[in-house]
Scaffold this motif. Structure first.
Motif, PDB file in Angstrom:
ATOM      1  N   TRP A  47      26.960  64.629  -8.637  1.00  0.00           N
ATOM      2  CA  TRP A  47      26.344  65.958  -8.454  1.00  0.00           C
ATOM      3  C   TRP A  47      26.425  66.797  -9.724  1.00  0.00           C
ATOM      4  O   TRP A  47      26.490  68.020  -9.681  1.00  0.00           O
ATOM      5  N   GLY A  80      29.827  71.154  -6.038  1.00  0.00           N
ATOM      6  CA  GLY A  80      30.747  70.804  -4.961  1.00  0.00           C
ATOM      7  C   GLY A  80      30.344  69.529  -4.237  1.00  0.00           C
ATOM      8  O   GLY A  80      31.148  68.938  -3.530  1.00  0.00           O
ATOM      9  N   GLN A 102      30.352  59.459  -6.876  1.00  0.00           N
ATOM     10  CA  GLN A 102      31.390  60.476  -7.083  1.00  0.00           C
ATOM     11  C   GLN A 102      32.028  60.784  -5.722  1.00  0.00           C
ATOM     12  O   GLN A 102      31.399  61.346  -4.838  1.00  0.00           O
ATOM     13  N   LYS A 104      35.969  61.985  -4.045  1.00  0.00           N
ATOM     14  CA  LYS A 104      37.266  62.499  -4.524  1.00  0.00           C
ATOM     15  C   LYS A 104      38.327  62.525  -3.436  1.00  0.00           C
ATOM     16  O   LYS A 104      38.020  62.526  -2.248  1.00  0.00           O
ATOM     17  N   TRP A 282      35.099  73.760 -15.261  1.00  0.00           N
ATOM     18  CA  TRP A 282      33.763  73.237 -15.566  1.00  0.00           C
ATOM     19  C   TRP A 282      32.905  74.387 -16.103  1.00  0.00           C
ATOM     20  O   TRP A 282      31.925  74.150 -16.803  1.00  0.00           O
TER      21      TRP A 282
HETATM   22  C1  GAL Z   1      33.237  70.014  -8.567  1.00  0.00           C
HETATM   23  C2  GAL Z   1      33.445  68.932  -9.587  1.00  0.00           C
HETATM   24  C3  GAL Z   1      33.471  69.516 -10.929  1.00  0.00           C
HETATM   25  C4  GAL Z   1      32.286  70.436 -11.177  1.00  0.00           C
HETATM   26  C5  GAL Z   1      31.882  71.250  -9.953  1.00  0.00           C
HETATM   27  C6  GAL Z   1      30.541  71.918 -10.033  1.00  0.00           C
HETATM   28  O1  GAL Z   1      33.309  69.498  -7.281  1.00  0.00           O
HETATM   29  O2  GAL Z   1      34.671  68.302  -9.337  1.00  0.00           O
HETATM   30  O3  GAL Z   1      33.551  68.508 -11.881  1.00  0.00           O
HETATM   31  O4  GAL Z   1      31.301  69.857 -11.850  1.00  0.00           O
HETATM   32  O5  GAL Z   1      31.955  70.552  -8.770  1.00  0.00           O
HETATM   33  O6  GAL Z   1      29.487  71.038  -9.987  1.00  0.00           O
END
Ligand code: GAL
Length: 438
Positions: A47, A80, A102, A104, A282
């Motif tokens: 994402w 997210g 992806q 987690k 980020w």
């Molecule tokens: C999170 C991700 C980050 C960041 C963010 C916004 O879930 O772990 O790496 O990119 O989303 O997209």
């Protein structure tokens, strides 16, 4: 040990039958799209669609390309990852399973249960990941003792990004405590400057809430409430205070934020349209991508009032079973490349995170990354590293959904009291926990 191929297929078939009988996912297949020629290639479902995220993925694409692997960057927008997770399920339904996706936190383990998961164990053993990754993280990457996922980075959630010149304009100091922070918010509002960019969707509000929980209690409290889901902690005075603080944040947030993405909001801070943003690092990727230096024009400040928590988020990609030798080879090259020091440096510089591979040099990284690495070490010593609730590092599906529902309800119902919110949080979490055990 992970399932052998036959057992895996049997389990996948059984799960497919169950799912299609339930009418949820239809037929689940382990096959990916047909190979085009012999060139190893890999579909990478993710994402990461903001400017800096896309740039970071180009680093990967380039490095894989140099090793003869074609990477298809299957990026699905939505910070997210909720859209990307939906796409993953529908791709599996239509026999178009990506090589890696992806995924987690505890979801890595949930996917193992499906029997659709591939292995990265050979790559992990040949490069000795056990020695390069913190034990707690390494464990989360394994199913039955075999590595099935590779980590990219460590992001820290509880940051405040501050446009220094706007603070100067109102003659405010960089806030460190909660009351200093509220003082700065007031000054900015009085000067007609939007104090906070954020609140565009529940995920952004949930991310801010994570950071706020770190200001009302220490790492122990965060764990007790958001990881162990202790009823008393969830309905405690501290949690009431966290909701009160969320209401304060809301009062000073851009009132026209609905629907705006997190990266748009980072852009507002960079362009001086708003003074601050509460967001994981980020955001730093976007700041760099916009030609600014994190730590200089845009300061990185620990969320004012934070007790001692380092709320972390590790991005990981899990392997799916693929149907050809060349795709398996591509998965192995992917795993090796991601964990290589060269990639860890280049990717994380663009992404805003710090390397997950321990001992990787931070030479050339910005001030905020160096600060993050120091804080990580300090928190590790103090047992204050906590996995982020908002970023799916702590909770699975139903429970996290319940927490987000309460946060959203509170945010959207201005006359809901913080007391009410904390009580609702405790009861909704209890219910979700019970449901997920059924
Ligand atoms: C999170 C991700 C980050 C960041 C963010 C916004 O879930 O772990 O790496 O990119 O989303 O997209």
């Amino acid at each position: 040990m992970p399932l052998n191929p036959v057992a895996r297929i049997m389990r996948a078939t059984a799960i497919a039958a169950t799912l299609s009988a339930a009418g949820t996912l239809g037929i689940v297949g382990t096959a990916s799209a047909a190979d085009s020629g012999d060139k190893p290639q890999i579909d990478v479902l993710n994402w990461w669609t903001s400017g800096s995220e896309a740039k970071s993925m180009r680093v990967l694409q380039q490095m894989l390309g140099d090793k003869g692997v074609k990477m298809n960057n299957d990026a699905v927008s939505g910070g997210g990852g909720s859209n990307a997770r939906t796409v993953l399920k529908s791709r599996i339904q239509s026999h178009n399973t990506p090589g890696v996706a992806q995924i987690k936190g505890p979801k890595i383990q949930q996917w193992c249960e499906t029997g659709l998961i591939g292995s990265m164990d050979k790559a992990a053993k040949s490069d000795n990941w056990d020695e390069h990754v913190a034990p707690r993280i390494a464990k989360s990457l394994q199913c039955d003792g075999e590595y099935v996922a590779v980590p990219f980075n460590v992001h820290r959630i509880n940051w405040l990004w501050v446009n220094r010149s706007l603070l100067k304009e109102v003659d405010a100091e960089m806030p460190q405590t909660w009351s200093q922070f509220v003082g700065v918010l007031k000054k900015l509002k009085k000067a007609d400057i939007t104090p906070i960019a954020g609140g565009g969707n529940t995920w952004q509000v949930g991310t801010a809430f994570d950071a706020l929980v770190g200001t009302v209690g220490d790492a122990k409290f965060y764990r007790k409430a958001l990881i162990k889901l202790d009823q008393d902690a969830l309905s405690s005075d501290k949690m009431v205070q966290a909701f009160k603080r969320l209401r304060t944040i809301q009062k000073y947030t851009d009132p026209n934020a609905a629907g705006l993405s997190w990266n748009h909001n980072t852009g507002m801070v960079v362009q001086g349209k708003a003074a601050m943003q509460i967001m994981g690092d980020w955001a730093k990727g976007e700041i760099t991508n916009d030609g600014k230096t994190p730590g200089e024009e845009i300061a990185c400040v620990t969320m004012p009032g934070n007790k001692n928590s380092y709320i972390y988020n590790v991005d990981t990609f899990e392997a799916f079973t693929v149907d050809s030798k060349s795709r398996q080879k591509a998965q192995a090259v992917f795993a090796n490349t991601v964990m290589s020091p060269a990639f860890q440096r280049k990717f994380n510089m663009a992404k805003g995170s710090i390397p997950v591979r321990e001992g990787t040099s931070l030479k050339g990284f910005d001030l905020c990354a160096k600060r993050s690495a120091q804080l990580y070490k300090k928190a590790k010593k103090a047992d204050a590293l906590v996995p982020s609730m908002s970023q799916d590092m702590a909770e699975v599906g139903a429970v996290k959904g319940a927490i987000f529902d309460v946060i959203a309800k509170f945010y959207n119902t201005k006359d809901m009291t913080a007391q009410d919110a904390a009580e609702t949080l405790a009861s909704r979490v209890k219910q979700a926990k019970q449901m997920s055990q059924l």
